[in-house]
Write an enzyme that holds these catalytic residues in place. Structure first.
Site, short mmCIF file in Angstrom:
data_model
loop_
_atom_site.label_atom_id
_atom_site.label_comp_id
_atom_site.label_asym_id
_atom_site.label_seq_id
_atom_site.Cartn_x
_atom_site.Cartn_y
_atom_site.Cartn_z
N HIS A 231 0.85 -1.20 0.00
CA HIS A 231 0.00 0.00 0.00
C HIS A 231 0.88 1.24 0.00
O HIS A 231 2.07 1.17 0.32
CB HIS A 231 -0.90 0.02 1.24
CG HIS A 231 -0.12 0.17 2.53
ND1 HIS A 231 0.58 -0.88 3.10
CD2 HIS A 231 0.09 1.24 3.34
CE1 HIS A 231 1.18 -0.47 4.20
NE2 HIS A 231 0.91 0.83 4.37
N ASP A 233 0.73 5.06 1.95
CA ASP A 233 0.01 5.63 3.09
C ASP A 233 -0.85 6.80 2.61
O ASP A 233 -0.40 7.62 1.81
CB ASP A 233 0.99 6.10 4.17
CG ASP A 233 1.61 4.92 4.92
OD1 ASP A 233 1.15 3.78 4.73
OD2 ASP A 233 2.56 5.14 5.70
O1 LIG Z 1 -4.82 8.26 9.37
C1 LIG Z 1 -4.25 7.24 8.74
C2 LIG Z 1 -3.30 7.47 7.78
C3 LIG Z 1 -2.71 6.39 7.15
O2 LIG Z 1 -1.78 6.62 6.19
C4 LIG Z 1 -3.06 5.08 7.49
C5 LIG Z 1 -4.06 4.88 8.45
C6 LIG Z 1 -4.65 5.96 9.09
O3 LIG Z 1 -4.46 3.64 8.83
C7 LIG Z 1 -4.22 2.58 7.93
C8 LIG Z 1 -4.81 1.33 8.53
C9 LIG Z 1 -5.27 1.27 9.83
C10 LIG Z 1 -5.89 0.14 10.32
C11 LIG Z 1 -6.06 -0.97 9.50
O4 LIG Z 1 -6.68 -2.11 9.89
C12 LIG Z 1 -5.59 -0.92 8.20
O5 LIG Z 1 -5.73 -2.02 7.41
C13 LIG Z 1 -4.99 0.21 7.72
C14 LIG Z 1 -2.78 2.56 7.47
O6 LIG Z 1 -2.49 1.50 6.63
C15 LIG Z 1 -2.37 3.92 6.84
O7 LIG Z 1 -2.45 3.93 5.44
O1 LIG Z 2 5.47 -2.41 10.01
C1 LIG Z 2 5.96 -1.77 9.10
O2 LIG Z 2 7.18 -1.68 8.94
C2 LIG Z 2 5.07 -1.05 8.10
C3 LIG Z 2 3.72 -0.69 8.64
C4 LIG Z 2 2.92 0.15 7.69
O3 LIG Z 2 3.25 0.29 6.55
C5 LIG Z 2 1.69 0.83 8.17
O4 LIG Z 2 1.28 0.61 9.32
O5 LIG Z 2 1.12 1.60 7.36
FE LIG Z 3 2.23 2.03 5.61
#
Ligand SMILES: Oc1cc(O)c2c(c1)O[C@H](c1ccc(O)c(O)c1)[C@@H](O)[C@H]2O
Ligand SMILES: O=C(O)CCC(=O)C(=O)O
Ligand SMILES: [Fe+2]
Length: 360
Positions: A231, A233
């Site tokens: 992914h 962020d």
């Molecule tokens: O506010 C955010 C910004 C981010 O860039 C992200 C985020 C929150 O949460 C994502 C996240 C959190 C919990 C989950 O179960 C996920 O599968 C993803 C994180 O990946 C990130 O992009």
């Molecule tokens: O655990 C890591 O090194 C990456 C985690 C990550 O990419 C995330 O939480 O968005």
């Molecule tokens: Fe990430």
């Protein structure tokens, strides 16, 4: 229904992981990888390392060189490892000890903090829900809560154990908030806009930070699973620490590159919002997290986001007739919804294609 905790699965001693955790062949972590083990001695490309000790130097040349290196890493990789960032080793050790102490509680104790992702309550202890057609899951549990701004925190969502958690996590958040300004200033100056331009668009005092502690239990078949799937962020910037177990990989020049474990380094990702503001000059890097047979991996991600209603599009100063806008302006909320929708759609299509293949 509450999702299964990956930690419980791992502790049950199973030899083969359940089908929902098995990745399609092309996603498996042994395909197209440089430096799988993340060793220091490894050959091949490495995520850029930038020593920012001279960030506040009186010498303009030193500052310019740091700016050049940070901007180059942001343009070419979308990620860098910062050395001498100013956050003390003691604070980092205390933060990590507090996070680990929370995850050392029994699953039953941690369940008292369970989030309710399906109902939109993401804060608390969680694991990915099988909310898409393919039912594909990640080999991790996590803890998620708002860290900043202070006046928007809901302390009932923060762990009460260990006792130190709140004090050290708050102190770490304050340090990260200072680094957000440093990085955004550096990137703004590199683009030739006012030094506070990006920070203002990203909400200034209302810029938000979310903490996600990723807990990746030992996995009996790490070559088949992913801790976090590939992914970019959605944030503007993400700051990442880990417990020195390799696992983070960046996609660069068509291959996955494993991040070296460097003691004391702080990893910084450029997120989608900075990519959009810069009209694609800075890259939001594609990354993923691997898991390990012998060791539990833990990482601490601080996502720095604009407020939900902030409208983010390419800044007018970086757009002209030769550089038309590459992204439509969207509120942060619209960006998040759009990305989740696109992902669900892609997964549903992949699942439909798989079913078709099986029936023919
Ligand atoms: O506010 C955010 C910004 C981010 O860039 C992200 C985020 C929150 O949460 C994502 C996240 C959190 C919990 C989950 O179960 C996920 O599968 C993803 C994180 O990946 C990130 O992009
Ligand atoms: O655990 C890591 O090194 C990456 C985690 C990550 O990419 C995330 O939480 O968005
Ligand atoms: Fe990430």
């Amino acid at each position: 229904m509450a999702p299964a905790r990956v930690e419980s699965l791992a502790l049950s001693g199973l030899a083969a992981i359940p089908a929902e955790y098995v990745r399609p062949v092309e996603e498996r972590p042994t395909e197209g990888v440089f430096n799988l083990k993340g060793g220091v001695e490894a050959e091949g490309p490495q995520i850029p390392v930038v020593d920012v000790a001279g960030w506040d130097s009186a010498d303009e040349d030193i500052k310019k060189e740091i700016r050049r290196q940070v901007a180059e890493a942001s343009r070419e990789w979308g990620v860098m490892q910062l050395l001498n960032h100013g956050i003390s080793e003691t604070l980092i050790e205390r933060l990590q000890a507090a996070g680990k102490a929370f995850f050392d509680l029994s699953v039953e104790e941690k369940e008292k903090y369970a989030n309710d992702h399906a109902a939109g309550k993401i804060a608390g202890y969680g694991s990915k829900l099988a909310n898409n057609a393919s039912g594909q899951l990640e080999w991790e549990d996590y803890y998620f809560h708002l860290l900043w701004p202070e006046n928007r925190r809901d302390m009932t969502t923060w762990p009460k154990h260990p006792q130190e958690y709140i004090e050290v996590t708050d102190a770490y958040g304050r340090e990260i908030r200072k680094l957000v300004t440093k990085i955004l200033t550096t990137l703004s100056l590199d683009l030739g806009v006012e030094e506070d331009r990006m920070e203002r668009v990203l909400g200034g005092e209302n810029l938000e930070m979310q903490l996600k502690i990723n807990y990746y239990p030992r996995c009996p078949q790490p070559e088949l699973a992913l801790g976090v799937e590939a992914h970019t962020d959605i944030s503007a910037l993400t700051f990442l620490l880990h417990n020195m177990v390799p696992g983070l990989q960046l996609f660069h020049d068509g291959k996955w590159v494993t991040a070296k474990c460097i003691p004391g380094a702080l990893i910084v990702h450029i997120g989608d919002q900075v990519e959009i503001l810069s009209n694609g000059q800075f890259k939001s890097g594609l990354h993923r997290g691997l898991v390990n047979k012998e060791k539990v991996r833990i990482s601490w991600a601080v996502f720095c986001d604009p407020p939900k209603d902030a409208l983010i599009g390419p800044m007018k100063e970086v757009v002209d007739e030769n550089n038309p806008p590459l992204f439509p302006a969207k509120t942060f909320q619209q960006h998040t919804d759009h990305k989740l929708f696109k992902k669900a759609q892609a997964q549903a299509e992949a699942q439909a294609a798989k079913k078709l293949n099986q029936s023919t």
